[in-house]
Design a protein around this motif. Structure first.
Motif, PDB file in Angstrom:
ATOM      1  N   GLY A  86       0.714  -1.164  -0.150  1.00  0.00           N
ATOM      2  CA  GLY A  86      -0.124  -0.041   0.026  1.00  0.00           C
ATOM      3  C   GLY A  86       0.810   1.259   0.080  1.00  0.00           C
ATOM      4  O   GLY A  86       0.605   2.256  -0.664  1.00  0.00           O
ATOM      5  N   ARG A  87       1.941   1.220   0.712  1.00  0.00           N
ATOM      6  CA  ARG A  87       2.800   2.323   0.747  1.00  0.00           C
ATOM      7  C   ARG A  87       3.486   2.629  -0.574  1.00  0.00           C
ATOM      8  O   ARG A  87       3.457   3.783  -0.960  1.00  0.00           O
ATOM      9  CB  ARG A  87       3.984   2.270   1.677  1.00  0.00           C
ATOM     10  CG  ARG A  87       3.588   1.998   3.173  1.00  0.00           C
ATOM     11  CD  ARG A  87       4.599   2.022   4.290  1.00  0.00           C
ATOM     12  NE  ARG A  87       4.189   1.853   5.480  1.00  0.00           N
ATOM     13  CZ  ARG A  87       3.400   2.311   6.340  1.00  0.00           C
ATOM     14  NH1 ARG A  87       2.911   3.872   5.724  1.00  0.00           N
ATOM     15  NH2 ARG A  87       3.149   2.024   7.450  1.00  0.00           N
ATOM     16  N   GLU A  88       3.709   1.868  -1.407  1.00  0.00           N
ATOM     17  CA  GLU A  88       4.060   1.924  -2.633  1.00  0.00           C
ATOM     18  C   GLU A  88       2.913   2.700  -3.662  1.00  0.00           C
ATOM     19  O   GLU A  88       3.269   3.605  -4.118  1.00  0.00           O
ATOM     20  CB  GLU A  88       4.491   0.668  -3.584  1.00  0.00           C
ATOM     21  CG  GLU A  88       5.780   0.080  -3.047  1.00  0.00           C
ATOM     22  CD  GLU A  88       6.067  -0.978  -3.765  1.00  0.00           C
ATOM     23  OE1 GLU A  88       5.614  -1.305  -4.914  1.00  0.00           O
ATOM     24  OE2 GLU A  88       6.766  -1.912  -3.290  1.00  0.00           O
ATOM     25  N   LEU A  89       1.847   2.149  -3.494  1.00  0.00           N
ATOM     26  CA  LEU A  89       0.568   2.811  -4.270  1.00  0.00           C
ATOM     27  C   LEU A  89       0.535   4.225  -3.677  1.00  0.00           C
ATOM     28  O   LEU A  89      -0.075   4.940  -4.654  1.00  0.00           O
ATOM     29  CB  LEU A  89      -0.549   1.751  -3.924  1.00  0.00           C
ATOM     30  CG  LEU A  89      -1.873   2.352  -4.612  1.00  0.00           C
ATOM     31  CD1 LEU A  89      -2.819   0.995  -5.089  1.00  0.00           C
ATOM     32  CD2 LEU A  89      -2.830   3.135  -3.485  1.00  0.00           C
ATOM     33  N   LEU A  90       0.562   4.604  -2.338  1.00  0.00           N
ATOM     34  CA  LEU A  90       0.086   5.869  -2.025  1.00  0.00           C
ATOM     35  C   LEU A  90       1.085   6.935  -2.361  1.00  0.00           C
ATOM     36  O   LEU A  90       0.634   8.206  -2.556  1.00  0.00           O
ATOM     37  CB  LEU A  90      -0.161   5.760  -0.391  1.00  0.00           C
ATOM     38  CG  LEU A  90      -1.456   4.901  -0.030  1.00  0.00           C
ATOM     39  CD1 LEU A  90      -1.423   4.916   1.553  1.00  0.00           C
ATOM     40  CD2 LEU A  90      -2.793   5.581  -0.593  1.00  0.00           C
ATOM     41  N   MET A  98      -2.816  -7.721   4.282  1.00  0.00           N
ATOM     42  CA  MET A  98      -1.527  -7.460   3.674  1.00  0.00           C
ATOM     43  C   MET A  98      -0.742  -6.781   4.950  1.00  0.00           C
ATOM     44  O   MET A  98      -1.552  -6.376   5.880  1.00  0.00           O
ATOM     45  CB  MET A  98      -1.575  -6.379   2.707  1.00  0.00           C
ATOM     46  CG  MET A  98      -2.073  -6.975   1.339  1.00  0.00           C
ATOM     47  SD  MET A  98      -1.795  -5.680   0.018  1.00  0.00           S
ATOM     48  CE  MET A  98      -2.712  -4.366   0.740  1.00  0.00           C
ATOM     49  N   PRO A  99       0.509  -7.428   5.155  1.00  0.00           N
ATOM     50  CA  PRO A  99       1.182  -6.791   6.398  1.00  0.00           C
ATOM     51  C   PRO A  99       1.560  -5.345   6.024  1.00  0.00           C
ATOM     52  O   PRO A  99       1.402  -4.774   5.083  1.00  0.00           O
ATOM     53  CB  PRO A  99       2.670  -7.519   5.970  1.00  0.00           C
ATOM     54  CG  PRO A  99       2.746  -7.848   4.658  1.00  0.00           C
ATOM     55  CD  PRO A  99       1.253  -8.113   4.343  1.00  0.00           C
ATOM     56  N   GLU A 100       1.885  -4.637   7.174  1.00  0.00           N
ATOM     57  CA  GLU A 100       2.304  -3.314   7.375  1.00  0.00           C
ATOM     58  C   GLU A 100       0.967  -2.322   6.925  1.00  0.00           C
ATOM     59  O   GLU A 100       0.685  -1.692   7.872  1.00  0.00           O
ATOM     60  CB  GLU A 100       3.442  -2.894   6.103  1.00  0.00           C
ATOM     61  CG  GLU A 100       4.595  -3.464   6.559  1.00  0.00           C
ATOM     62  CD  GLU A 100       5.831  -3.009   5.696  1.00  0.00           C
ATOM     63  OE1 GLU A 100       5.468  -1.880   4.954  1.00  0.00           O
ATOM     64  OE2 GLU A 100       7.058  -3.535   5.350  1.00  0.00           O
ATOM     65  N   MET A 101       0.608  -2.399   5.811  1.00  0.00           N
ATOM     66  CA  MET A 101      -0.630  -1.519   5.639  1.00  0.00           C
ATOM     67  C   MET A 101      -1.758  -2.294   4.841  1.00  0.00           C
ATOM     68  O   MET A 101      -1.483  -2.900   3.738  1.00  0.00           O
ATOM     69  CB  MET A 101      -0.518  -0.323   4.911  1.00  0.00           C
ATOM     70  CG  MET A 101      -1.610   0.377   4.289  1.00  0.00           C
ATOM     71  SD  MET A 101      -0.953   2.039   3.509  1.00  0.00           S
ATOM     72  CE  MET A 101      -0.555   3.142   4.776  1.00  0.00           C
ATOM     73  N   ASP A 102      -2.867  -2.593   5.503  1.00  0.00           N
ATOM     74  CA  ASP A 102      -3.915  -3.457   4.862  1.00  0.00           C
ATOM     75  C   ASP A 102      -4.772  -2.748   4.054  1.00  0.00           C
ATOM     76  O   ASP A 102      -4.718  -1.422   3.971  1.00  0.00           O
ATOM     77  CB  ASP A 102      -4.823  -4.335   6.003  1.00  0.00           C
ATOM     78  CG  ASP A 102      -5.534  -3.399   6.930  1.00  0.00           C
ATOM     79  OD1 ASP A 102      -5.838  -2.178   6.288  1.00  0.00           O
ATOM     80  OD2 ASP A 102      -5.862  -3.831   8.189  1.00  0.00           O
ATOM     81  N   GLU A 138      -9.130   4.059   3.522  1.00  0.00           N
ATOM     82  CA  GLU A 138      -9.249   5.181   4.662  1.00  0.00           C
ATOM     83  C   GLU A 138      -8.106   6.481   4.411  1.00  0.00           C
ATOM     84  O   GLU A 138      -8.509   7.704   3.924  1.00  0.00           O
ATOM     85  CB  GLU A 138      -8.909   4.680   6.096  1.00  0.00           C
ATOM     86  CG  GLU A 138     -10.032   3.899   6.592  1.00  0.00           C
ATOM     87  CD  GLU A 138     -11.328   4.710   6.887  1.00  0.00           C
ATOM     88  OE1 GLU A 138     -11.350   5.888   6.738  1.00  0.00           O
ATOM     89  OE2 GLU A 138     -12.335   4.136   7.356  1.00  0.00           O
ATOM     90  N   THR A 139      -6.976   6.044   3.778  1.00  0.00           N
ATOM     91  CA  THR A 139      -5.886   7.058   3.357  1.00  0.00           C
ATOM     92  C   THR A 139      -6.721   7.844   2.205  1.00  0.00           C
ATOM     93  O   THR A 139      -6.378   8.813   1.881  1.00  0.00           O
ATOM     94  CB  THR A 139      -4.551   6.426   3.203  1.00  0.00           C
ATOM     95  OG1 THR A 139      -4.434   6.043   4.475  1.00  0.00           O
ATOM     96  CG2 THR A 139      -3.447   7.525   3.099  1.00  0.00           C
ATOM     97  N   MET A 168     -11.882  -0.501  -4.602  1.00  0.00           N
ATOM     98  CA  MET A 168     -12.473  -1.942  -4.503  1.00  0.00           C
ATOM     99  C   MET A 168     -11.741  -2.868  -3.568  1.00  0.00           C
ATOM    100  O   MET A 168     -10.320  -2.904  -3.857  1.00  0.00           O
ATOM    101  CB  MET A 168     -12.588  -2.850  -5.948  1.00  0.00           C
ATOM    102  CG  MET A 168     -13.522  -1.819  -6.901  1.00  0.00           C
ATOM    103  SD  MET A 168     -13.257  -2.486  -8.563  1.00  0.00           S
ATOM    104  CE  MET A 168     -13.774  -4.422  -8.408  1.00  0.00           C
ATOM    105  N   LEU A 169     -12.223  -3.867  -2.821  1.00  0.00           N
ATOM    106  CA  LEU A 169     -11.613  -4.472  -1.967  1.00  0.00           C
ATOM    107  C   LEU A 169     -11.852  -5.890  -2.211  1.00  0.00           C
ATOM    108  O   LEU A 169     -12.849  -6.271  -2.607  1.00  0.00           O
ATOM    109  CB  LEU A 169     -11.894  -4.182  -0.428  1.00  0.00           C
ATOM    110  CG  LEU A 169     -11.950  -2.816   0.013  1.00  0.00           C
ATOM    111  CD1 LEU A 169     -12.382  -2.732   1.429  1.00  0.00           C
ATOM    112  CD2 LEU A 169     -10.165  -2.596   0.005  1.00  0.00           C
TER     113      LEU A 169
END
Length: 442
Positions: free
Chosen positions: A38-42, A59-63, A69-70, A81-82
């Motif tokens: 998620g951090r790469e995506l954001l 997912m680890p670190e950021m689900d 929410e971010t 979409m989840l």
């Protein structure tokens, strides 16, 4: 107008599942960017993002919920979409209530994923289009973008200002590239619907096999599968470009839309009301097509409440210098470079060319000239050092008038016809440029 769909950002820490889903989406013709976290995506997301985010929940670190929410804090209208396991359904439903676009439970059908992604991309494109429309409406509801000093353009701008507020349907006629969509947008911006959707559809670009579902939407057993473009335009303006290319089967259905102001999706039992203004545009003479049996007469008469003719550029040649200078300045601003000087070769080309592609062709020529791709036409540039753009425009306008006077041998009536300007304006320009008409008479 059909617009290329945006980008799918797909995030999943499981490399095997990520690659399989990305491949399925790409095979469906979608543009996909994969992420392992998620951090790469954001790092790649902001409020201007034109696309949809698809994320696994676990997912680890950021689900996936933290990602949602971010993104919601960045722009709540970005579709998310989840992808969930059976144990995460409650969390996904909670996210759905907070504004998530959709969730899919593993294992899911690839067709379901693709269909949901396409709907999300269409919604995002519409949201961004209408944000831009609201921005333009708030900035200015005038018609200054429709440039020209010839009488025909002055009359057209005046007519647009009068018709815009009436909320009647309008038929625009004019050649390809003459500016019909610009006129349609100005009519919308000048109306009470200016803050509501403007939905443009190119009837000539619609594959007939998908046209009905694209326009009218589709239901199956009372469940909505897709929302048609007509419903997207509800409370706003619908612009049907190249209506002369509309298939006969669609002409009959569109007649009902115009007469009843309602839409019946494919597979639906009941029609839905529509509150829309309809602006249509044609590059061919529809009355001739009616006489030839190629277009429905009753549809033409229903569209033709007000008819506006957008003139071709060759019928308003005196506007060419102003338009060319405007487009050169626009191109130079985008490219962060100085506008190039006008040369004799450019002046001759602008004056003598018939511009079959009209304003669109002229704009492309101006952009190529600014890039230096028209040097063969622009040899011998002769701008004075430090000469400003308005000064170059003035000098170019003087050269156009002098060239016309030379062709007409000083005949005022012929010069007025070629230049397309009133007599008083003509003599004002002669005085301003210091042109002695007697020097051109035989």
């Amino acid at each position: 107008m059909f617009t290329a769909l945006g980008t799918v950002f797909f995030v999943d820490d499981d490399a095997t599942l990520r690659e399989a889903n990305v491949q399925s989406l790409e095979l469906a013709g979608l543009d996909v960017v994969p992420f392992a976290s998620g951090r790469e995506l954001l790092e790649r997301i902001d409020a201007s993002f034109n696309g949809v985010v698809v994320s696994d929940i676990r997912m680890p670190e950021m689900d996936g919920l933290q990602i949602f929410e971010t993104i919601r804090a960045i722009d709540p209208a970005i579709p998310v979409m989840l992808i969930t396991g059976h144990g995460d359904v409650d969390m996904a439903v909670s996210a759905l209530k907070k504004g998530a676009h959709d969730f899919l439970t593993k294992p899911f059908a690839v067709d379901h994923l693709i269909a949901s992604v396409r709907r999300a991309l269409e919604h995002r494109q519409l949201e961004l289009d209408n944000r831009e429309l609201r921005r333009l409406a708030a900035a200015d509801s005038g018609s200054s973008a429709l440039l020209g000093e010839t009488p025909v353009m002055i009359r057209l701008r005046d007519t647009i200002a009068q018709v815009a507020a009436t909320d009647v349907d309008v038929l625009l006629e004019g050649e390809t590239g003459s500016g019909k969509e610009l006129v349609a947008r100005l009519l919308h911006r000048g109306s009470a619907r200016r803050s509501r959707p403007f939905v443009a559809i190119n009837c000539g670009a619609m594959p007939e096999t998908m046209a009905e579902s694209h326009l009218f939407g589709e239901e199956n057993g009372g469940r909505q599968i897709s929302i048609g473009r007509l419903e997207h335009a509800n409370s706003g303006t619908l612009f049907l470009d190249e209506v002369d290319s509309m298939a006969p089967s669609l002409q009959a259905r569109m007649l009902r839309v115009l007469e009843e102001r309602e839409v019946l999706p494919l597979g639906a039992r009941e029609a839905r009301p529509l509150n829309i203004r309809v602006i249509t545009a044609s590059k061919r003479d529809l009355e001739t097509m009616v006489a030839e049996g190629a277009f429905r007469g009753d549809l033409l008469y229903r569209m033709n409440m007000v008819r506006l003719l957008v003139p071709p550029l060759r019928e308003r040649r005196a506007d060419v210098p102003l338009l060319f200078a405007h487009f050169v300045e626009e191109a130079a601003g985008r490219m962060r470079k100085e506008p190039p000087p006008f040369s004799d070769a450019t002046r001759r080309y602008l004056l003598e060319h018939d511009w079959p592609g009209n304003v669109r062709e002229l704009r492309n020529f101006a952009f190529r000239s600014t890039l230096g791709l028209e040097e063969s036409r622009r040899e011998g540039a002769e701008a004075e050092p430090g000469e400003t753009l308005p000064q170059r425009v003035e000098r170019f306008e003087a050269s156009v008038i002098q060239s016309v006077l030379a062709d007409c041998r000083g005949d005022v009536q012929k010069a007025l016809l070629q230049l397309g300007i009133p007599r008083k304006t003509f003599y004002d320009k002669l005085n301003r440029h210091g042109i002695d008409i007697r020097a051109y008479r035989s």
